[in-house]
Design a protein around this motif. Structure first.
Motif, PDB file in Angstrom:
ATOM      1  N   ASP A 235      37.055  35.572  46.800  1.00 37.60           N
ATOM      2  CA  ASP A 235      37.580  35.329  45.454  1.00 37.60           C
ATOM      3  C   ASP A 235      38.395  36.537  45.001  1.00 37.60           C
ATOM      4  O   ASP A 235      37.907  37.669  45.004  1.00 37.60           O
ATOM      5  CB  ASP A 235      36.412  35.088  44.487  1.00 37.60           C
ATOM      6  N   THR A 236      39.631  36.320  44.636  1.00 36.66           N
ATOM      7  CA  THR A 236      40.510  37.430  44.251  1.00 36.66           C
ATOM      8  C   THR A 236      40.071  38.110  42.952  1.00 36.66           C
ATOM      9  O   THR A 236      40.579  39.174  42.614  1.00 36.66           O
ATOM     10  CB  THR A 236      41.960  36.946  44.092  1.00 36.66           C
ATOM     11  N   GLY A 242      38.768  40.374  46.805  1.00 33.01           N
ATOM     12  CA  GLY A 242      38.710  39.397  47.881  1.00 33.01           C
ATOM     13  C   GLY A 242      39.307  39.853  49.195  1.00 33.01           C
ATOM     14  O   GLY A 242      39.527  39.035  50.086  1.00 33.01           O
TER      15      GLY A 242
END
Length: 453
Positions: A235-236, A242
């Motif tokens: 997940d950025t 991420g």
């Protein structure tokens, strides 16, 4: 009373070289440097996340086992050759002698430059740090993944990688293992400084492979079992944006239990420390290759790089040259991510590709022309060398493949271009000039029939 000559030094004299470096390393010291060069953390840590993303945990975990199995064949083949030719030039010296007088100069030229490119591109804490992380991380994690997830879960991520082919994703997932499981030839580069090198060199090579196999698998298992939320790793918006999965696993484990990321930072410092000491070991090995090649006049300004420090008896100029080139090659990584992919690929292809030349020569040569050392394969050498050679060719090939789709300037694997230009220039140099004067290893002493210098 005359002291008995070291068996490694005696064989070195037979091969035409006088003892110039200080021969004081024990098996333990040689093994320690060889193991450090293989770098448990620096190989697995940067590529763990991408390998996990390609095909899930199962291929990552079992891929290490598969790659370790085939790596053993390469190590065994090299151990036999090292036992017969315990010289600092190692791979390129082996290639020259095993390929015979006709092809020897060309084989040693190719091997020397392949290995030099690979070593320079690659440039205590390993064991202790490994134990701390492998034992502590699963204990700290609030929850751990099930064995079925770790050992059997397989899933591709076409939305993130652009790769939907199961076979292709599996091949790319094994890159982390192939990138980590080499460097054991460092023991061969130190043979002119190792006591009883004709015996201890092969032992160090095989022991390094065995130790890194066990520790590497334990490290991969510790990271994978300690994953808290697989969907959050990439997940950025997470704490590592991420892009650094091992760091995120460490953070999630410590923050989940202690509501603080301090423990994760401490463990990351251990990993970063291994990067530093691994770099020192690689520089040590690279400098010996440069020294050996300079001793035979194979590098521009060889007279400078082959000089030995008068007090410490080490090739100090070659060390500084390798360190300077490593810095220059590494600087672009700070700004351009694809440079890291290219350098890891070039490093692996050059380093592992260098193994292929003497192994193929050993496979093809007549047995009567081979003077065996204490470690000898006998009739097993043909199947062992054949499997090792095929595996090396496969490894070099997969590191030239694109790693993400669709291909763009930001995802393109520039290794084929960079390697093609580099090898093209080296071959051009050979055809135009080097073949006229480079004859491979140059003897600097003569030994009589009684073994006296």
């Amino acid at each position: 009373m005359e002291m008995e000559m070291d068996s490694g030094e005696k064989r070195l004299n037979e091969l035409g070289y006088k003892q110039e470096l200080r021969r004081e390393m024990t098996l333990f010291k040689t093994l320690a440097i060889s193991f450090s060069t293989m770098t448990l953390f620096t190989g697995i840590t940067p590529l763990y996340g991408s390998s996990l993303l390609y095909a899930g945990p199962a291929t990552l975990v079992w891929g290490w086992v598969v790659v370790s199995f085939f790596t053993c064949f390469v190590g065994i083949a090299m151990a036999e050759i090292c036992s017969s030719f315990p010289t600092t030039g190692s791979l390129y010296f082996w290639a020259a002698h095993l390929a015979g007088p006709k092809w020897g100069p060309f084989a040693s030229w190719c091997c020397a430059w392949l290995e030099t490119v690979g070593l320079i591109a690659g440039i205590g804490t390993q064991v202790i740090g490994g134990l701390v992380i492998v034992i502590m991380l699963p204990l700290v994690a609030m929850t751990t993944q099930s064995a079925s997830y770790v050992f059997t879960s397989f899933e591709v991520a076409p939305d993130s990688t652009g790769i939907s082919s199961v076979v292709y994703a599996t091949i790319l997932s094994l890159l982390v293992s192939q990138y980590s499981l080499y460097g054991y030839d460092a023991a061969a580069h130190l043979t002119e400084e190792t006591k009883g090198a004709d015996k201890n060199g092969p032992i160090a090579i095989l022991s390094s492979i065995g130790i890194i196999t066990v520790f590497g698998w334990a490290y991969i298992l510790a990271l994978t079992f300690s994953i808290q939320d697989p969907s959050y790793l990439f997940d950025t918006t997470n704490e590592t944006a991420g892009v650094f999965v091992p760091a995120q696993i460490l953070y999630d484990a410590f923050h989940g239990r202690y509501h603080s990321g301090t423990g994760a930072i401490i463990l990351l410092f251990i990993i970063w420390g291994s990067f530093f000491f691994g770099g020192l070991s690689i520089t040590t090995s690279a400098a010996r290759v440069v020294y050996a090649l300079s001793r035979d006049g194979g590098i521009p300004f060889s007279s400078i790089w082959r000089k030995i420090h008068p007090k410490h008896k080490v090739p100090s100029n070659a060390v500084w040259l390798c360190a300077a080139i490593c810095v220059l090659l590494g600087l672009p990584i700070l700004k351009v991510n694809v440079v890291f992919t290219a350098i890891t690929s070039i490093c692996t292809i050059g380093w592992v590709g260098g193994y292929a030349v003497p192994i193929f020569a050993r496979l093809a040569m007549e047995e009567k022309n081979f003077k065996a050392g204490p470690f000898y394969l006998g009739k097993a050498r043909r199947p062992v060398c054949l499997i090792a050679f095929i595996w090396i060719c496969y490894t070099c090939s997969v590191f030239l493949l694109p790693t993400f789709y669709p291909i763009s300037w930001n995802t393109f694997n520039y290794a084929p271009v960079a390697l093609g230009i580099g090898l093209g220039l080296i071959m051009f140099w050979w055809v135009v000039d080097a073949r006229k004067w480079f004859k491979g290893p140059v003897r600097n002493i003569d030994v009589d029939q009684n073994g006296k210098v």
